[in-house]
Design a protein around this motif. Sequence first.
Motif, PDB file in Angstrom:
ATOM      1  N   TYR A 181      48.117  47.512  35.860  1.00 60.87           N
ATOM      2  CA  TYR A 181      48.670  47.111  37.155  1.00 60.87           C
ATOM      3  C   TYR A 181      48.297  45.674  37.520  1.00 60.87           C
ATOM      4  O   TYR A 181      48.579  45.217  38.624  1.00 60.87           O
ATOM      5  N   GLY A 182      47.646  44.972  36.608  1.00 67.75           N
ATOM      6  CA  GLY A 182      47.309  43.574  36.839  1.00 67.75           C
ATOM      7  C   GLY A 182      46.259  43.343  37.904  1.00 67.75           C
ATOM      8  O   GLY A 182      46.199  42.252  38.488  1.00 67.75           O
ATOM      9  N   LEU A 183      45.402  44.315  38.157  1.00 70.11           N
ATOM     10  CA  LEU A 183      44.361  44.183  39.177  1.00 70.11           C
ATOM     11  C   LEU A 183      43.090  43.617  38.551  1.00 70.11           C
ATOM     12  O   LEU A 183      42.596  44.129  37.542  1.00 70.11           O
TER      13      LEU A 183
ATOM     14  N   TYR B 164      37.724  10.585  54.264  1.00 73.81           N
ATOM     15  CA  TYR B 164      37.922  11.986  53.891  1.00 73.81           C
ATOM     16  C   TYR B 164      36.581  12.680  54.029  1.00 73.81           C
ATOM     17  O   TYR B 164      35.535  12.045  54.217  1.00 73.81           O
ATOM     18  N   PHE B 165      36.573  13.989  53.938  1.00 74.42           N
ATOM     19  CA  PHE B 165      35.349  14.777  54.026  1.00 74.42           C
ATOM     20  C   PHE B 165      34.507  14.520  52.768  1.00 74.42           C
ATOM     21  O   PHE B 165      34.936  14.819  51.655  1.00 74.42           O
ATOM     22  N   ASN B 166      33.334  13.916  52.924  1.00 75.13           N
ATOM     23  CA  ASN B 166      32.516  13.569  51.758  1.00 75.13           C
ATOM     24  C   ASN B 166      31.034  13.850  52.004  1.00 75.13           C
ATOM     25  O   ASN B 166      30.227  12.946  52.200  1.00 75.13           O
ATOM     26  N   PRO B 167      30.647  15.122  51.975  1.00 74.89           N
ATOM     27  CA  PRO B 167      29.229  15.454  52.109  1.00 74.89           C
ATOM     28  C   PRO B 167      28.474  15.051  50.847  1.00 74.89           C
ATOM     29  O   PRO B 167      29.062  14.837  49.786  1.00 74.89           O
ATOM     30  N   SER B 168      27.153  14.966  50.951  1.00 69.54           N
ATOM     31  CA  SER B 168      26.366  14.629  49.768  1.00 69.54           C
ATOM     32  C   SER B 168      26.415  15.757  48.746  1.00 69.54           C
ATOM     33  O   SER B 168      26.479  15.516  47.539  1.00 69.54           O
ATOM     34  N   THR B 169      26.398  17.022  49.209  1.00 67.93           N
ATOM     35  CA  THR B 169      26.544  18.158  48.302  1.00 67.93           C
ATOM     36  C   THR B 169      27.365  19.248  48.980  1.00 67.93           C
ATOM     37  O   THR B 169      27.307  19.433  50.200  1.00 67.93           O
ATOM     38  N   TYR B 170      28.132  19.975  48.176  1.00 62.82           N
ATOM     39  CA  TYR B 170      28.907  21.118  48.662  1.00 62.82           C
ATOM     40  C   TYR B 170      28.913  22.182  47.571  1.00 62.82           C
ATOM     41  O   TYR B 170      29.103  21.873  46.380  1.00 62.82           O
ATOM     42  N   SER B 171      28.720  23.444  47.952  1.00 61.76           N
ATOM     43  CA  SER B 171      28.808  24.546  46.994  1.00 61.76           C
ATOM     44  C   SER B 171      29.426  25.759  47.667  1.00 61.76           C
ATOM     45  O   SER B 171      29.292  25.953  48.882  1.00 61.76           O
ATOM     46  N   GLU B 172      30.096  26.572  46.872  1.00 61.74           N
ATOM     47  CA  GLU B 172      30.736  27.784  47.379  1.00 61.74           C
ATOM     48  C   GLU B 172      30.684  28.870  46.313  1.00 61.74           C
ATOM     49  O   GLU B 172      30.947  28.615  45.139  1.00 61.74           O
ATOM     50  N   THR B 173      30.347  30.077  46.730  1.00 67.42           N
ATOM     51  CA  THR B 173      30.420  31.255  45.883  1.00 67.42           C
ATOM     52  C   THR B 173      31.357  32.253  46.549  1.00 67.42           C
ATOM     53  O   THR B 173      31.223  32.521  47.745  1.00 67.42           O
ATOM     54  N   MET B 174      32.317  32.792  45.788  1.00 68.51           N
ATOM     55  CA  MET B 174      33.343  33.649  46.368  1.00 68.51           C
ATOM     56  C   MET B 174      33.601  34.863  45.489  1.00 68.51           C
ATOM     57  O   MET B 174      33.615  34.763  44.258  1.00 68.51           O
ATOM     58  N   ILE B 175      33.827  35.991  46.120  1.00 71.37           N
ATOM     59  CA  ILE B 175      34.309  37.198  45.449  1.00 71.37           C
ATOM     60  C   ILE B 175      35.776  37.365  45.814  1.00 71.37           C
ATOM     61  O   ILE B 175      36.135  37.331  46.999  1.00 71.37           O
ATOM     62  N   ALA B 176      36.623  37.531  44.805  1.00 68.76           N
ATOM     63  CA  ALA B 176      38.058  37.617  45.053  1.00 68.76           C
ATOM     64  C   ALA B 176      38.663  38.751  44.233  1.00 68.76           C
ATOM     65  O   ALA B 176      38.107  39.178  43.213  1.00 68.76           O
ATOM     66  N   PHE B 177      39.810  39.217  44.690  1.00 67.45           N
ATOM     67  CA  PHE B 177      40.581  40.213  43.966  1.00 67.45           C
ATOM     68  C   PHE B 177      41.990  39.668  43.739  1.00 67.45           C
ATOM     69  O   PHE B 177      42.575  39.061  44.644  1.00 67.45           O
ATOM     70  N   GLY B 178      42.495  39.865  42.540  1.00 66.21           N
ATOM     71  CA  GLY B 178      43.821  39.385  42.206  1.00 66.21           C
ATOM     72  C   GLY B 178      44.721  40.519  41.768  1.00 66.21           C
ATOM     73  O   GLY B 178      44.253  41.587  41.341  1.00 66.21           O
ATOM     74  N   ALA B 179      46.028  40.290  41.865  1.00 67.50           N
ATOM     75  CA  ALA B 179      47.006  41.294  41.445  1.00 67.50           C
ATOM     76  C   ALA B 179      48.236  40.604  40.887  1.00 67.50           C
ATOM     77  O   ALA B 179      48.627  39.535  41.364  1.00 67.50           O
ATOM     78  N   ARG B 180      48.843  41.199  39.848  1.00 64.31           N
ATOM     79  CA  ARG B 180      50.097  40.702  39.271  1.00 64.31           C
ATOM     80  C   ARG B 180      50.979  41.902  38.975  1.00 64.31           C
ATOM     81  O   ARG B 180      50.522  42.911  38.434  1.00 64.31           O
ATOM     82  N   LYS B 181      52.250  41.782  39.319  1.00 61.86           N
ATOM     83  CA  LYS B 181      53.172  42.895  39.092  1.00 61.86           C
ATOM     84  C   LYS B 181      54.561  42.346  38.819  1.00 61.86           C
ATOM     85  O   LYS B 181      55.067  41.525  39.581  1.00 61.86           O
ATOM     86  N   ARG B 182      55.169  42.816  37.730  1.00 61.92           N
ATOM     87  CA  ARG B 182      56.523  42.399  37.402  1.00 61.92           C
ATOM     88  C   ARG B 182      57.515  43.403  37.992  1.00 61.92           C
ATOM     89  O   ARG B 182      57.404  44.612  37.766  1.00 61.92           O
ATOM     90  N   ILE B 183      58.482  42.887  38.742  1.00 65.18           N
ATOM     91  CA  ILE B 183      59.503  43.726  39.373  1.00 65.18           C
ATOM     92  C   ILE B 183      60.862  43.118  39.080  1.00 65.18           C
ATOM     93  O   ILE B 183      61.146  41.988  39.492  1.00 65.18           O
ATOM     94  N   SER B 184      61.687  43.844  38.331  1.00 65.86           N
ATOM     95  CA  SER B 184      63.035  43.388  37.976  1.00 65.86           C
ATOM     96  C   SER B 184      63.024  41.994  37.360  1.00 65.86           C
ATOM     97  O   SER B 184      63.874  41.160  37.654  1.00 65.86           O
ATOM     98  N   GLY B 185      62.046  41.732  36.491  1.00 65.94           N
ATOM     99  CA  GLY B 185      61.951  40.447  35.827  1.00 65.94           C
ATOM    100  C   GLY B 185      61.182  39.391  36.590  1.00 65.94           C
ATOM    101  O   GLY B 185      60.773  38.377  36.016  1.00 65.94           O
ATOM    102  N   TRP B 186      60.988  39.578  37.883  1.00 63.88           N
ATOM    103  CA  TRP B 186      60.214  38.652  38.701  1.00 63.88           C
ATOM    104  C   TRP B 186      58.735  38.992  38.583  1.00 63.88           C
ATOM    105  O   TRP B 186      58.354  40.168  38.515  1.00 63.88           O
ATOM    106  N   MET B 187      57.909  37.959  38.600  1.00 60.00           N
ATOM    107  CA  MET B 187      56.470  38.166  38.611  1.00 60.00           C
ATOM    108  C   MET B 187      55.919  37.836  39.985  1.00 60.00           C
ATOM    109  O   MET B 187      56.088  36.732  40.494  1.00 60.00           O
ATOM    110  N   LEU B 188      55.290  38.822  40.602  1.00 63.25           N
ATOM    111  CA  LEU B 188      54.632  38.653  41.900  1.00 63.25           C
ATOM    112  C   LEU B 188      53.122  38.660  41.666  1.00 63.25           C
ATOM    113  O   LEU B 188      52.604  39.489  40.913  1.00 63.25           O
TER     114      LEU B 188
END
Length: 314
Positions: free
Chosen positions: A201-203, A223-247
């Motif tokens: 299911y592309g999850l 522009y925004f220019n800090p001396s240091t920047y860091s980010e940690t992220m948890i994400a979920f992704g999904a891909r599904k083909r429907i009638s030839g289209w990819m969502l």
Amino acid sequence: MRKIVNTLLMCPLLFLPLYAYSEEEAPSKMAVSAPNAYIASDSEGFSTYKYNAGFLPIYEHGEKYTGISYQHNYFTQGGWDSSAEVYTLISKAINPRTGLGYNANIGYNLENGHKLITTDSNYGFRVTDSTKAEVILNRDRVETQNSLNNGIYYTLGAASIEQQIVERLTAIAMVGNMYFSDTNTRPIVRAKLIYDLVPDYGLTAQLRYRQYRDTNTNVANNYFNPSTYSETMIAFGARKRISGWMLSGTAGVGRQTVNQDPSTTTQLYEFAATSPVASNDYYFKTRAGYGKSAGFLGPNYFYRYVMEELIIPF
């Protein structure tokens, strides 16, 4: 303000192939690319409008063509506005099955009397059966009010590698350096771990990390220019083909640290839709997104965007 680090997003290699593709390539033909648009706004009142049209005298499918394009850029913030004309030569050849290949272009950007040669190019290739690599070169204007008025631009060079660790686990790492014309430089590191939760299911579940630092924080507030920047992220992704289209879509929540300040929350939501790549009638793709991170005015800066591209072969 359009946050500069997000101009990179994640390079095309970092996404699995999203296209339907027939076994036989269509014979070479011509196409027009129009109307194409990119519209964005942020919490600082900065809005971006980009409208593009192109002629592709060499066209095989939606990811393989050569041509020229014209783009009109328009920016507003409060009572201020600015516009630019961009003329670009384009050549693209991406394998829809693997996502590998090249996207090469060179443009001429004229804004407020400032002339700039631009590019947004990358080349992805396979190193081994389980390893892919990509090199990236970007050069463009910094899209904030001060930077556009002063002709500030950046040049970014980067390389990434994607390694399949085991059958359902992939690691991606990218390193780069962004050189600003105001004497600042920005080393960048990004990493992702992607686990296929439900492959049918592309999850996927993703652990993302990014970090950069600015070597010259005494330059004017272009522009925004800090001396240091860091980010940690948890994400979920999904891909599904429907009638030839990819969502496809991504939703993520994380924590960010700016300089030595306490950490705060970040968010990312994106959705994309792509038509079958080898269609003889048209090729269409669209993407929309929302992100919340840090900016000039503090940790609650956010931006949102929508883009679409239409190619009609003949």
